[in-house]
Design an enzyme around this catalytic site. Structure first.
Site, PDB file in Angstrom:
ATOM      1  CG  HIS A 149      -1.759  -1.131   1.472  1.00 60.75           C
ATOM      2  ND1 HIS A 149      -2.911  -1.370   0.742  1.00 60.75           N
ATOM      3  CD2 HIS A 149      -1.689  -2.130   2.389  1.00 60.75           C
ATOM      4  CE1 HIS A 149      -3.498  -2.475   1.198  1.00 60.75           C
ATOM      5  NE2 HIS A 149      -2.788  -2.950   2.181  1.00 60.75           N
TER       6      HIS A 149
HETATM    7  O1  RIB Z   1      -5.172   0.002   4.818  1.00 59.72           O
HETATM    8  C1  RIB Z   1      -3.786  -0.024   4.571  1.00 59.72           C
HETATM    9  C2  RIB Z   1      -3.100   1.045   5.361  1.00 59.72           C
HETATM   10  O2  RIB Z   1      -3.301   0.803   6.745  1.00 59.72           O
HETATM   11  C3  RIB Z   1      -1.573   1.049   5.157  1.00 59.72           C
HETATM   12  O3  RIB Z   1      -1.080   2.346   5.330  1.00 59.72           O
HETATM   13  C4  RIB Z   1      -1.099   0.165   6.275  1.00 59.72           C
HETATM   14  O4  RIB Z   1       0.241   0.477   6.682  1.00 59.72           O
HETATM   15  C5  RIB Z   1      -2.051   0.533   7.376  1.00 59.72           C
HETATM   16  O5  RIB Z   1      -1.559   1.736   7.980  1.00 59.72           O
END
Ligand code: RIB
Ligand code: CA
Length: 309
Positions: free
Chosen positions: A239
């Site tokens: 992500h």
């Molecule tokens: O939903 C994914 C996000 O939530 C990413 O930033 C992961 O590190 C968590 O913080």
């Protein structure tokens, strides 16, 4: 001229890879890292951030920010990231000291010091620090060049509730402030990041790339078990590195300028990013909402840059 940024983060294995990508890229001048409570509590996210900077052999200043959302109890994600937030491999206790200044004050001071429209805020976790800075010092908002954040979802739905993605869900009131700030925003939602999936081949490549590659492979090996079990996906969605990759190579991504509002009233859909992808309302566009990523190009960039560390 390198792009000046502040990374606001809740490491988190994917946050950690994003920080490494930024540190490996000469196009980026990372002014500082502000930790926020999110995946794990603040005492761990600030420690994890210092471990990552030290792993890269750098001395980028790390600040502790807010330890709880603006108006709700903290929700964490140890089920995804493990008890430490960086499970997968044990790293030494960080020798890099934590800055004494509060992370929110660092954001305010930096934006007031640097030229207007010259600093981009890269948000990899809940938006508590950034919203608090904007509320405490409204004069800095117009000085922000752009906010690039990982958060939300549209066609992809949510990952912590059916409607909400974790970063937005943890602090929806903060997200509402940020999405309403009026400055340019680029959103890397689950619609994009769920396409940035690691592969066994890529992890094997990482394992062959020295100490840092080994650490990245161990993090992603641990981190992927949640998504593979939940989505049956091939690998872990990286992500947060999508935020830095968009800064470095925006042509790897596709999106559109749309209106995005944040649900803060309904318990059922709390933290939902109500993304008007089809333009069915007359609400003004306030974000570049990314819907697609060139997966191969993204991982080629990651491999090349991590190889530089
Ligand atoms: O939903 C994914 C996000 O939530 C990413 O930033 C992961 O590190 C968590 O913080
Ligand atoms: Ca994160």
């Amino acid at each position: 001229m390198a792009q000046k940024i502040i990374i606001d983060t809740d490491p988190g294995q994917d946050d950690a890879v994003a920080i490494l990508l930024a540190l490996a890229s000469r196009e980026i001048d990372l002014l500082g890292i502000t930790a926020v409570a999110g995946n794990v509590p603040l005492d761990l996210t600030q420690r994890n951030a210092r471990q990552v900077v030290e792993l890269a052999g750098r001395v980028t200043p790390v600040f502790a920010g807010c330890d709880a959302p603006l108006a709700r109890p903290l929700v964490t994600a140890e089920h995804v990231h493990g008890k430490t937030g960086l499970d997968g491999i044990a790293l030494p206790e960080p020798g890099l000291p934590l800055q004494s200044q509060h992370g929110v004050d660092f954001i305010i001071e930096t934006l007031r010091r640097e030229a207007p429209d010259s600093v981009t805020l890269c948000a990899l976790g809940p938006l508590t620090n950034i919203a608090t800075a904007f509320e405490r010092a409204p004069d800095i908002v117009e000085r922000v060049q752009r906010i690039v954040l990982m958060g939300g979802g549209c066609f992809e739905g949510g990952n912590i509730t059916p409607a909400a993605e974790f970063n937005i869900y943890v602090d929806p009131e903060a997200a509402k402030i940020v999405f309403g700030c009026g400055r340019p925003i680029t959103v890397l939602p689950l619609d994009a990041t769920h396409k940035a999936l690691t592969s066994r081949d890529w992890i094997a490549t990482m394992r062959g790339m020295g100490r840092i590659g080994e650490v990245v492979a161990s993090w992603t090996d641990f981190f992927e078990r949640f998504d593979v079990a939940k989505y049956g996906s091939e690998g872990a969605p990286l992500h947060d590195p999508c935020v830095i990759a968009w800064l470095l190579r925006p042509e790897l991504f596709k999106g559109r300028e749309i209106n995005v509002e944040i649900e803060t009233g309904s318990e059922l859909t709390l933290g939902m990013t109500v993304a008007d992808w089809w333009g069915v309302t007359d609400r003004p566009a306030n974000a570049l909402f990314i819907g697609d990523v060139d997966r191969d190009g993204f991982f080629d960039l990651l491999t090349e840059r991590i190889g530089r560390l």
